[in-house]
Design an enzyme around this catalytic site. Structure first.
Site, PDB file in Angstrom:
ATOM      1  N   ARG A 103       0.769  -1.150  -0.036  1.00  0.00           N
ATOM      2  CA  ARG A 103      -0.058   0.023   0.121  1.00  0.00           C
ATOM      3  C   ARG A 103       0.818   1.385  -0.003  1.00  0.00           C
ATOM      4  O   ARG A 103       1.693   1.556   1.061  1.00  0.00           O
ATOM      5  CB  ARG A 103      -0.792  -0.006   1.216  1.00  0.00           C
ATOM      6  CG  ARG A 103      -1.697   1.352   1.405  1.00  0.00           C
ATOM      7  CD  ARG A 103      -2.795   1.148   2.289  1.00  0.00           C
ATOM      8  NE  ARG A 103      -3.948   0.312   1.821  1.00  0.00           N
ATOM      9  CZ  ARG A 103      -5.028   0.539   2.474  1.00  0.00           C
ATOM     10  NH1 ARG A 103      -5.309   1.208   3.437  1.00  0.00           N
ATOM     11  NH2 ARG A 103      -6.061  -0.455   1.889  1.00  0.00           N
ATOM     12  N   HIS A 130      -7.122   0.469  -6.620  1.00  0.00           N
ATOM     13  CA  HIS A 130      -7.286  -0.364  -5.385  1.00  0.00           C
ATOM     14  C   HIS A 130      -8.002  -1.816  -5.987  1.00  0.00           C
ATOM     15  O   HIS A 130      -9.205  -1.961  -5.589  1.00  0.00           O
ATOM     16  CB  HIS A 130      -8.258   0.026  -4.362  1.00  0.00           C
ATOM     17  CG  HIS A 130      -8.211  -0.158  -3.027  1.00  0.00           C
ATOM     18  ND1 HIS A 130      -7.441  -1.334  -2.787  1.00  0.00           N
ATOM     19  CD2 HIS A 130      -8.681   0.043  -1.894  1.00  0.00           C
ATOM     20  CE1 HIS A 130      -7.504  -1.581  -1.346  1.00  0.00           C
ATOM     21  NE2 HIS A 130      -8.506  -0.940  -0.862  1.00  0.00           N
ATOM     22  N   GLN A 133      -9.713  -4.332  -3.422  1.00  0.00           N
ATOM     23  CA  GLN A 133     -10.976  -4.031  -2.883  1.00  0.00           C
ATOM     24  C   GLN A 133     -12.111  -4.439  -3.893  1.00  0.00           C
ATOM     25  O   GLN A 133     -13.209  -4.853  -3.379  1.00  0.00           O
ATOM     26  CB  GLN A 133     -10.904  -2.518  -2.959  1.00  0.00           C
ATOM     27  CG  GLN A 133     -12.223  -1.827  -2.396  1.00  0.00           C
ATOM     28  CD  GLN A 133     -12.705  -2.099  -1.017  1.00  0.00           C
ATOM     29  OE1 GLN A 133     -11.847  -2.061  -0.012  1.00  0.00           O
ATOM     30  NE2 GLN A 133     -14.120  -2.456  -0.915  1.00  0.00           N
ATOM     31  N   ASP A 223     -17.575   6.426  -2.134  1.00  0.00           N
ATOM     32  CA  ASP A 223     -16.276   6.361  -1.343  1.00  0.00           C
ATOM     33  C   ASP A 223     -16.155   7.865  -0.647  1.00  0.00           C
ATOM     34  O   ASP A 223     -16.647   8.648  -1.078  1.00  0.00           O
ATOM     35  CB  ASP A 223     -15.181   5.883  -2.362  1.00  0.00           C
ATOM     36  CG  ASP A 223     -13.631   5.943  -1.506  1.00  0.00           C
ATOM     37  OD1 ASP A 223     -13.626   5.819  -0.319  1.00  0.00           O
ATOM     38  OD2 ASP A 223     -12.600   5.663  -2.368  1.00  0.00           O
ATOM     39  N   CYS A 263     -16.547   1.153   0.159  1.00  0.00           N
ATOM     40  CA  CYS A 263     -15.272   0.176   0.331  1.00  0.00           C
ATOM     41  C   CYS A 263     -14.728   0.474   1.829  1.00  0.00           C
ATOM     42  O   CYS A 263     -14.235  -0.452   2.358  1.00  0.00           O
ATOM     43  CB  CYS A 263     -14.014   0.683  -0.392  1.00  0.00           C
ATOM     44  SG  CYS A 263     -13.843   2.494  -0.371  1.00  0.00           S
ATOM     45  N   ARG A 291     -13.167  -9.177   1.683  1.00  0.00           N
ATOM     46  CA  ARG A 291     -11.789  -8.714   1.580  1.00  0.00           C
ATOM     47  C   ARG A 291     -10.876  -9.865   1.807  1.00  0.00           C
ATOM     48  O   ARG A 291      -9.983 -10.168   1.231  1.00  0.00           O
ATOM     49  CB  ARG A 291     -11.330  -7.671   2.295  1.00  0.00           C
ATOM     50  CG  ARG A 291     -12.044  -6.292   2.253  1.00  0.00           C
ATOM     51  CD  ARG A 291     -11.776  -5.579   0.492  1.00  0.00           C
ATOM     52  NE  ARG A 291     -10.424  -5.717   0.417  1.00  0.00           N
ATOM     53  CZ  ARG A 291      -9.732  -4.466   0.760  1.00  0.00           C
ATOM     54  NH1 ARG A 291     -10.377  -3.388   1.592  1.00  0.00           N
ATOM     55  NH2 ARG A 291      -8.398  -4.819   0.508  1.00  0.00           N
TER      56      ARG A 291
END
Ligand code: CP
Ligand code: NVA
Length: 304
Positions: A103, A130, A133, A223, A263, A291
């Site tokens: 990340r 991402h 995700q 988001d 998310c 996830r």
């Protein structure tokens, strides 16, 4: 499958494989079947930004399969790469661990690491995308709707990392994606074009009116308005994004069976209200659970 850097690079075959393996690994988990094919394997993790879901899902997935994970954390952008070059770290880590999850602020760092190292690299959020995700989001979407071809996903808000991955996933699944947000925060037309070219088409549209956008939606997705690293812009962004809040009023303009997705982490009262997060249409905690199942699916494809 070797790396997961972006969904466009994963391609159609990789996309289908990772979704079906994740569903299979979820079924095994739910049935209480214990696999241990990661025994003796270690996952290395770089986290340049905070995380709850991603970090815990990765570790939990690895532990559940008999493996282990080591996390390196930095609290400021670029800190890891100031001490030692990306190239050297990629080469060293490739001698020490079986795969690396990253990340980072800069997507280019993940790409360089993957090029210079010799173990699989998984992008677990960069400023660009991402992907893991959105694999979990589409696993969730499939659980709610079955065949996704021709379904409609409406994304309200910032044309950010998550939004880019949603566009690619929609192209890979034959889903129509409608973006609704303020003009200054659109997805780059060049990105849409690249997805169209590389994946052989994408059904993408923009609709500035959020109520018109959500008409006929299967999924209403949002988001945060300011992503990690954009905290200084939060005030300005809030003014621009306010009309795009996912709330009961907006959901009244969508079909009653539309699924609400985020998310997470969410800023309750900003991009999404309590009633939307906690209401019967919300799938946000299913997304979060998935996830872990997706990482178990990915580890199965990498290590079994
Ligand atoms: N959605 C997501 O990636 O959450 P974290 O930032 O908590 O990992
Ligand atoms: N767009 C958000 C996603 C967090 C999971 C961010 O980058 O902060």
């Amino acid at each position: 499958m070797t790396n997961i850097l972006s969904l466009v690079e994963l391609g159609k075959e990789g996309w289908e494989r990772v979704l079906s393996e994740s569903a299979a690994m979820k079924a095994r988990f739910r049935a209480g079947i214990h696999d241990s094919f990661c025994q003796g394997r270690t996952l290395g993790m770089y986290f340049e930004k905070p995380s709850l879901r991603t970090r815990v899902s990765l570790e939990s997935a690895m532990n559940s399969l008999g493996g282990s994970a080591i996390c390196l954390e930095a609290d400021s952008p670029g800190r890891f790469w100031a001490r030692e070059s990306v190239k050297d770290q990629a080469r060293v880590m490739s001698r020490l661990v079986g795969a690396v999850a990253m990340r980072t602020f800069s997507h280019a760092v993940i790409e360089e690491f993957a090029r210079e190292g010799s173990v699989p690299v998984i992008n677990v959020l960069s400023d660009y995308s991402h992907p893991t995700q959105v694999i979990a989001d589409f696993l969730t979407f499939r659980e709610y709707r079955g065949d996704l071809r021709g379904r409609k996903l409406v994304y309200l808000g910032d044309g950010n990392n998550v939004a880019r991955s949603l566009v690619a996933a929609s192209a890979l699944s034959g889903v129509r994606l409608v973006w609704s947000g303020p003009a200054g925060y659109r997805l780059e037309p060049s990105y849409i074009e690249m997805v169209r070219e590389k994946l052989g088409g994408v059904d993408f549209a923009e609709e500035p009116d959020p109520r018109k956008a959500v008409a006929g939606a299967d999924v209403v997705y949002t988001d945060v308005w300011a992503s990690m690293g954009q905290e200084a812009e939060a005030g300005r962004r809030e003014d621009a994004f306010k009309p795009y809040q996912v709330n009961a009023g907006l959901l009244a303009a969508a079909p009653p069976e539309a699924v609400v997705m985020h998310c997470l982490p969410a800023h309750r009262g900003a991009e999404i209200t309590d009633e939307a997060m906690d209401g019967g249409q919300s799938a946000v905690y299913d997304q979060a659970e998935n996830r872990m199942h997706v990482y178990r699916g990915i580890f199965s494809l990498l290590f079994r």
